[in-house]
Enzyme design. Structure first.
Site, short mmCIF file in Angstrom:
data_model
loop_
_atom_site.label_atom_id
_atom_site.label_comp_id
_atom_site.label_asym_id
_atom_site.label_seq_id
_atom_site.Cartn_x
_atom_site.Cartn_y
_atom_site.Cartn_z
N TYR A 1 0.83 -1.21 0.00
CA TYR A 1 0.00 0.00 0.00
C TYR A 1 0.86 1.26 0.00
O TYR A 1 0.35 2.35 -0.23
CB TYR A 1 -0.96 0.00 1.19
CG TYR A 1 -2.21 -0.81 0.94
CD1 TYR A 1 -2.12 -2.18 0.74
CD2 TYR A 1 -3.46 -0.21 0.88
CE1 TYR A 1 -3.26 -2.93 0.50
CE2 TYR A 1 -4.60 -0.96 0.63
CZ TYR A 1 -4.49 -2.32 0.44
OH TYR A 1 -5.61 -3.06 0.19
N HIS B 1 -21.83 5.11 1.55
CA HIS B 1 -21.30 4.05 0.71
C HIS B 1 -21.99 4.07 -0.65
O HIS B 1 -23.19 4.28 -0.73
CB HIS B 1 -21.52 2.70 1.38
CG HIS B 1 -20.55 1.68 0.89
ND1 HIS B 1 -20.67 1.08 -0.33
CD2 HIS B 1 -19.42 1.17 1.46
CE1 HIS B 1 -19.66 0.23 -0.49
NE2 HIS B 1 -18.89 0.27 0.57
N GLU C 1 -14.63 -0.52 9.72
CA GLU C 1 -15.78 0.14 9.10
C GLU C 1 -17.05 -0.09 9.92
O GLU C 1 -17.91 0.79 10.02
CB GLU C 1 -15.98 -0.37 7.67
CG GLU C 1 -16.90 0.49 6.86
CD GLU C 1 -16.80 0.18 5.37
OE1 GLU C 1 -15.99 0.83 4.68
OE2 GLU C 1 -17.53 -0.72 4.90
C1 LIG Z 1 -13.27 2.99 1.17
C2 LIG Z 1 -13.49 2.31 2.47
O1 LIG Z 1 -14.34 2.68 3.21
N1 LIG Z 1 -12.67 1.29 2.73
C3 LIG Z 1 -12.80 0.48 3.90
C4 LIG Z 1 -13.00 -0.98 3.49
O2 LIG Z 1 -12.20 -1.61 2.56
P1 LIG Z 1 -10.95 -1.45 1.56
O3 LIG Z 1 -11.02 -2.57 0.63
O4 LIG Z 1 -10.89 -0.13 0.94
O5 LIG Z 1 -9.70 -1.64 2.53
P2 LIG Z 1 -8.17 -1.45 2.19
O6 LIG Z 1 -7.60 -2.73 1.71
O7 LIG Z 1 -7.98 -0.27 1.33
O8 LIG Z 1 -7.59 -1.15 3.64
C5 LIG Z 1 -7.89 0.06 4.30
C6 LIG Z 1 -6.62 0.88 4.52
O9 LIG Z 1 -5.74 0.23 5.41
C7 LIG Z 1 -4.40 0.47 5.03
N2 LIG Z 1 -3.72 -0.80 4.69
C8 LIG Z 1 -4.43 -1.92 4.45
C9 LIG Z 1 -3.80 -3.11 4.15
C10 LIG Z 1 -2.41 -3.15 4.10
O10 LIG Z 1 -1.77 -4.18 3.85
N3 LIG Z 1 -1.73 -2.00 4.35
C11 LIG Z 1 -2.36 -0.82 4.64
O11 LIG Z 1 -1.71 0.18 4.83
C12 LIG Z 1 -4.47 1.42 3.84
O12 LIG Z 1 -4.47 2.75 4.30
C13 LIG Z 1 -5.80 1.08 3.26
O13 LIG Z 1 -6.30 2.11 2.44
O14 LIG Z 1 -12.94 -1.81 4.64
C14 LIG Z 1 -11.75 -1.73 5.37
C15 LIG Z 1 -11.89 -2.71 6.49
O15 LIG Z 1 -12.00 -3.97 5.97
C16 LIG Z 1 -11.55 -0.35 5.89
O16 LIG Z 1 -12.52 -0.02 6.82
C17 LIG Z 1 -11.56 0.63 4.75
O17 LIG Z 1 -11.49 1.95 5.23
#
Ligand SMILES: CC(=O)N[C@H]1[C@@H](OP(=O)(O)OP(=O)(O)OC[C@H]2O[C@@H](n3ccc(=O)[nH]c3=O)[C@H](O)[C@@H]2O)O[C@H](CO)[C@H](O)[C@@H]1O
Ligand SMILES: [Mn+2]
Length: 948
Positions: free
Chosen positions: A196, A304, A418
């Site tokens: 990331y 959402h 979330e």
């Molecule tokens: C747009 C939105 O609302 N996204 C939410 C959603 O999925 P997302 O699929 O968007 O989650 P995601 O994989 O983007 O992870 C959330 C955030 O955690 C951080 N990260 C994650 C994984 C990693 O290996 N390294 C790292 O730094 C990074 O800032 C990322 O943006 O659900 C997640 C929980 O499951 C979080 O609540 C996210 O905020």
């Protein structure tokens, strides 16, 4: 304070209290404060915290170790003390931090106590530094010792965090690189671990461009497990990192990496607390349009886009170890990459991932995020939320406590953090609801279906600070009853923040190969940076990306200079596109086309391109014809530019444009009415018009600070010799008219005042008087976007001046070489519209033709352009116009134009690319085997056989 009230929960399950040698009264203060906090009595809570901090700070007999252990709390709460006292506390904390460096292994959550300790030091440094807000002097001695300490700590400790601030690196910043605008201070926080980290730089760049840039100063704080890499990069590329703070954090594994980020924010609160507003954002996001003052509200949540993305069958799992495990399971939650695949598979029938289903609230009582089945009206993203300092703090404190309570019992909520964000918003509804435009799934931008669902959840879109419009007109019935026509004509959102498409598995585990991004790629090798720069930004918001290899001599300004373009050297280009109207060695043109085709027919980068864009000049596309890619011809100047050396050449180009336009996979558009009509005159085709937005300059929405009115006229350098006399005499009459009107203001030549101007120079002035040399220019759109009032001669006056002085000389593409030729090389096309057929656009001696064509100039087709009938009238307008009202009208119009422009691009792109997947344009396998430009052209465009 009654002790009874608190004793029952003194030992509640809060991990970071354990091991602290607190006196009973400290515990009472602390627990009571937290109780008050939980019921929203912030004031009372803060008073208690303040007393507690004073107590802790006074403990002299205890070891420094003891004190260091309390920095978590102290660092979060010190800001509530009166300014002097908190400063004193920070100074004291700074001394202790030297010790903290030696105690690094004592915390149960390694790094957190210590990192907040360091945060305190840098906070102090920043606060002292703030006494020199321009950032132009070296830091004061106290600030500089704080900076030094921070730097030393960041080098020595393995739990470092670092601050990329010019002063930290000992550099004296210049005013240009450290503009901190007056207004609110906004802090954007995000975390990045593992792969990331790739998203960090694009997020920073896009936030600096679009996030609150018009109103406020922005600080970005990134918590990362790759601190050294970022800091190193920042040392190379300082400008990218000004105003950005990097803080070291541990990689905790999925899903803890996302869930524990609020703990990081809290631990480094002293670094965040001096902001007026704070926002948390997923790092895999990109700002693609202005997000401004409309989000600066007390508590802000983002709806959402569609709960449908969740299959509703996510497997729930519990962790037993705090370290957590990677618990991502394929197919258990939506992935944006899946959307595209789903679309491919579904073809008409509904796919389960695209079907609306209930919000995925946590319904199990075991989790603190539990929302009873009867509750829950909106489902929120956790990817973007924020608010005022107090509300943001309250929110992250709440979430941290709830998540840690859950974790202590081995529970992880359904959608991780979330779920807790949703629980918090259920308890404390946001004062500002943003539509999903503020977190738009990139892969879904071109899809229709997804736009429906938010309607029932998000009643309004804030759009712009200056235009607040309802999401849907009230008169519209329930979406479930809509006809297909209504679906097509309904208002849609302009994405402001894109939630980037990524195959999650491969990113998180580093596993499965393949492209990491599903995105349409467009290709441009234009000779002007303006039009493509604008299109690029708009298409980005539609989930597309433009590979921009600029051949413009100004490409250094946009940093888009082509460095690895094959064949197209300036000399080679001259052989095929005759900008100066000469055509030295005709045969070479064929040779260049052949070489170009051979270089690109099996080029790897080109193979991934979904569409070629040609704008300035349009004729650039001639080179790309045989590659068989979809093409977009976006005419922002005369379509015949570069093709005017002979009748034959122009004829061939006209046939080519008609051939291109007749293919469904190609688009022919213009950014202004003049060029649309001009194309129609010669080709018989009527291109759609999509105006330019020049949205980047939204950051320049400042009220004027100077009194001078600018005069924009071609100066002695820009005017061709044969126009200088005319312009000079016009200017003399203008001065004379000003004097006789007794004009008291100042009307100054733009280029005398700013030999090389930046858009930010222009916004300082109340208005611009423009004597146009061209009918459509990008700077006009830029000025609209900045809300600068423009005064132009009325149509009748301009036409007269044109007849007399040749003022609008650049409207002819061949103005440099053909000034003595009367009229066009060719007659109108038989299919040309009757309305213009009789008027030759290039006939400078026919007053009626001139009038007819000039009437299509941008400044006559856009509203709120002030027109003067005479020079006397100009000075009356200058004396009497309320320019700020005009400016507001322009901005309002431009904001609605933005929506319109978006929809038009979206529609156009959906028509051409909508039926294919990204990266699938080169479907015919035979393509790379074709031997020559001519042969391939005959196959792709049979009607052009033999012409090239
Ligand atoms: C747009 C939105 O609302 N996204 C939410 C959603 O999925 P997302 O699929 O968007 O989650 P995601 O994989 O983007 O992870 C959330 C955030 O955690 C951080 N990260 C994650 C994984 C990693 O290996 N390294 C790292 O730094 C990074 O800032 C990322 O943006 O659900 C997640 C929980 O499951 C979080 O609540 C996210 O905020
Ligand atoms: Mn995300």
């Amino acid at each position: 304070m009654s002790t009874a009230m608190v004793t029952d929960r003194v030992h509640e399950n809060l991990w970071w209290e354990e091991g602290l040698e607190w006196t009973e009264d400290m515990k009472v203060y602390y627990v009571s404060a937290r109780k008050f906090e939980a019921v929203g009595k912030t004031q009372e809570a803060q008073e208690l915290y303040a007393s507690l901090i004073r107590k802790i700070a006074r403990v002299e007999s205890k070891s420094k170790d003891w004190r260091v252990h309390h920095f978590n709390l102290l660092a979060h709460q010190a800001h509530i003390l009166p300014a002097n006292e908190s400063m004193q506390f920070y100074s004291q904390a700074m001394e202790d931090c030297i010790l903290a460096d030696e105690l690094k292994s004592s915390s149960r959550w390694p790094g957190w106590g210590l990192s907040s300790c360091f945060a305190v030091v840098t906070s102090l440094a920043l606060k002292l530094d703030a006494q020199d807000p321009g950032g132009q002097r070296l830091p004061s001695s106290q600030a500089s010792s704080a900076f030094k300490l921070a730097r030393r700590l960041s080098r020595r400790s393995e739990l470092v965090w670092s601050l990329t601030w010019p002063k930290l690196t000992g550099r004296v910043s210049t005013p240009a690189t450290s503009v901190r605008r007056a207004g609110k201070r906004v802090t954007l926080v995000s975390v990045a671990s593992g792969r990331y980290n790739e998203f960090v730089l694009p997020l920073i760049k896009s936030a600096k461009e679009f996030f609150v840039s018009a109103c406020c100063s922005l600080r970005i704080v990134i918590f990362t497990d790759q601190l050294d890499e970022h800091v190193e990069r920042c040392q190379r590329e300082t400008s990218a990192c000004i105003g950005v703070v990097f803080v070291r954090r541990e990689e905790l594994g999925w899903p803890l990496s996302a869930m524990m980020r609020y703990r990081n924010f809290l631990d480094s609160w002293s670094l965040l607390e001096d902001a007026d507003f704070l926002f948390s954002i997923d790092v895999d996001c990109e700002f693609v349009a202005p997000v401004g003052e409309e989000v600066l509200e007390d508590l802000v949540g983002t709806c959402h886009v569609d709960n449908a993305f969740y299959s509703g069958e996510e497997k729930l799992s519990a962790v037993t170890r705090m370290e957590g495990e990677r618990r991502w399971e394929e197919g258990s939650m939506w992935s944006q990459a899946e959307l595209i695949q789903a679309r491919k598979r579904s073809k008409g029938q509904e796919h389960k991932n695209l079907r609306p289903s209930a919000a995925v609230y946590e319904r199990r009582q075991a989790s603190t995020a539990h929302i009873p089945p009867t509750r829950g009206q909106r489902y929120f993203y956790s990817g973007f939320f924020g608010g005022s300092r107090a509300s943001f703090l309250k929110m992250i404190q709440y979430i941290v406590r709830a998540i840690e309570d859950d974790l202590a019992r081995g529970v992880i909520a359904r959608v991780h953090d979330e779920s807790h964000v949703n629980k918090f918003f259920e308890l404390f509804p946001p004062s500002c609801l943003l539509t999903a435009a503020y977190m738009y799934p990139e892969a879904a931008v071109l899809l229709d279906e997804l736009l429906c669902a938010p309607l029932s959840f998000c009643p309004r879109d804030h759009m712009h600070p200056w235009i607040w419009r309802p999401w849907l007109p009230d008169a519209w019935p329930d979406p479930r009853t809509w006809t297909p026509d209504m679906w097509n004509s309904r208002p849609m959102m302009v994405p402001r923040i894109l939630n980037l498409a990524k195959p999650k598995n491969s990113l998180i585990t580093g596993g499965r190969g393949g492209d990491s991004v599903y995105r349409y790629r467009l290709w441009s090798s234009d000779m002007h940076i303006g039009p493509i720069g604008d299109v690029k930004r708009i298409l980005r918001a539609l989930g597309m990306e433009v590979t921009d290899k600029s051949l413009s001599s100004h490409c250094h300004v946009s940093r888009t200079c082509a460095t690895d373009l094959k064949v197209l050297t300036p000399e080679a280009l001259e052989e095929v596109i005759h900008l100066d109207g000469t055509r030295a060695r005709r045969s070479r043109g064929e040779e260049v086309r052949e070489r170009f085709f051979k270089a690109y027919r099996s080029d790897e980068e080109m193979a991934k391109v979904d569409m070629i864009i040609c704008s300035h000049p349009l004729s650039m596309c001639e080179l790309y014809l045989p590659l068989g890619k979809p093409m977009l011809l976006y005419s922002t100047t005369r379509f015949d530019l570069g093709k005017l050396t002979s009748r034959e050449e122009l004829e061939r180009w006209i046939k080519t444009v008609r051939a291109i336009a007749s293919k469904k996979t190609n688009l022919l558009l213009a950014n202004n009415l003049y060029d649309a009509a001009y194309i129609n005159y010669f080709t018989g085709i009527t291109p759609d018009v999509i105006p330019s937005l020049c949205r980047t300059s939204h950051k320049l929405l400042l009220p004027p600070s100077r009194l001078q009115i600018l005069l924009d006229v071609c100066d002695s350098q820009r005017c061709p010799p044969f126009r200088q006399q005319g312009v000079a005499s016009l200017l003399r009459s203008l001065r004379a008219a000003g004097a006789s009107a007794g004009y008291r203001g100042e009307l100054v030549d733009l280029r005398e005042l700013y030999p090389r101007y930046h858009p930010s120079d222009l916004v300082r002035h109340p208005a611009i008087v423009w004597l146009p040399y061209q009918v459509s220019v990008m700077s006009f759109f830029e000025r609209r976007a900045m809300g600068i009032p423009v005064l132009v001669p009325s149509l009748r006056l301009l036409a007269a001046w044109h007849m007399q002085h040749g003022l609008v000389f650049e409207r002819r593409a061949d103005w440099q070489t053909a000034q003595r030729r009367r009229g066009s090389l060719l007659p109108p096309h038989p299919d040309a519209s009757e309305a213009i057929k009789d008027w030759d656009p290039n006939d400078e001696r026919n007053a009626s033709a001139v009038l007819t064509w000039l009437s299509r100039a941008d400044f006559y087709s856009m509203p709120h352009v002030l027109q003067f009938e005479s020079l006397e009238h100009l000075f009356v307008l200058l004396e009497t116009t309320n320019f700020s009202a005009v400016s507001a009208s322009i901005l309002r119009h431009h904001a609605s134009l933005e929506l319109d422009v978006h929809h038009k691009w979206k529609k156009a792109m959906r028509l051409t690319l909508g039926s294919r997947l990204p990266g699938s344009s080169s479907s015919r396998s035979s393509r790379s085997s074709r031997s020559s430009y001519r042969e391939a052209l005959a196959e792709e465009y049979p009607e052009l056989t033999g012409l090239y």
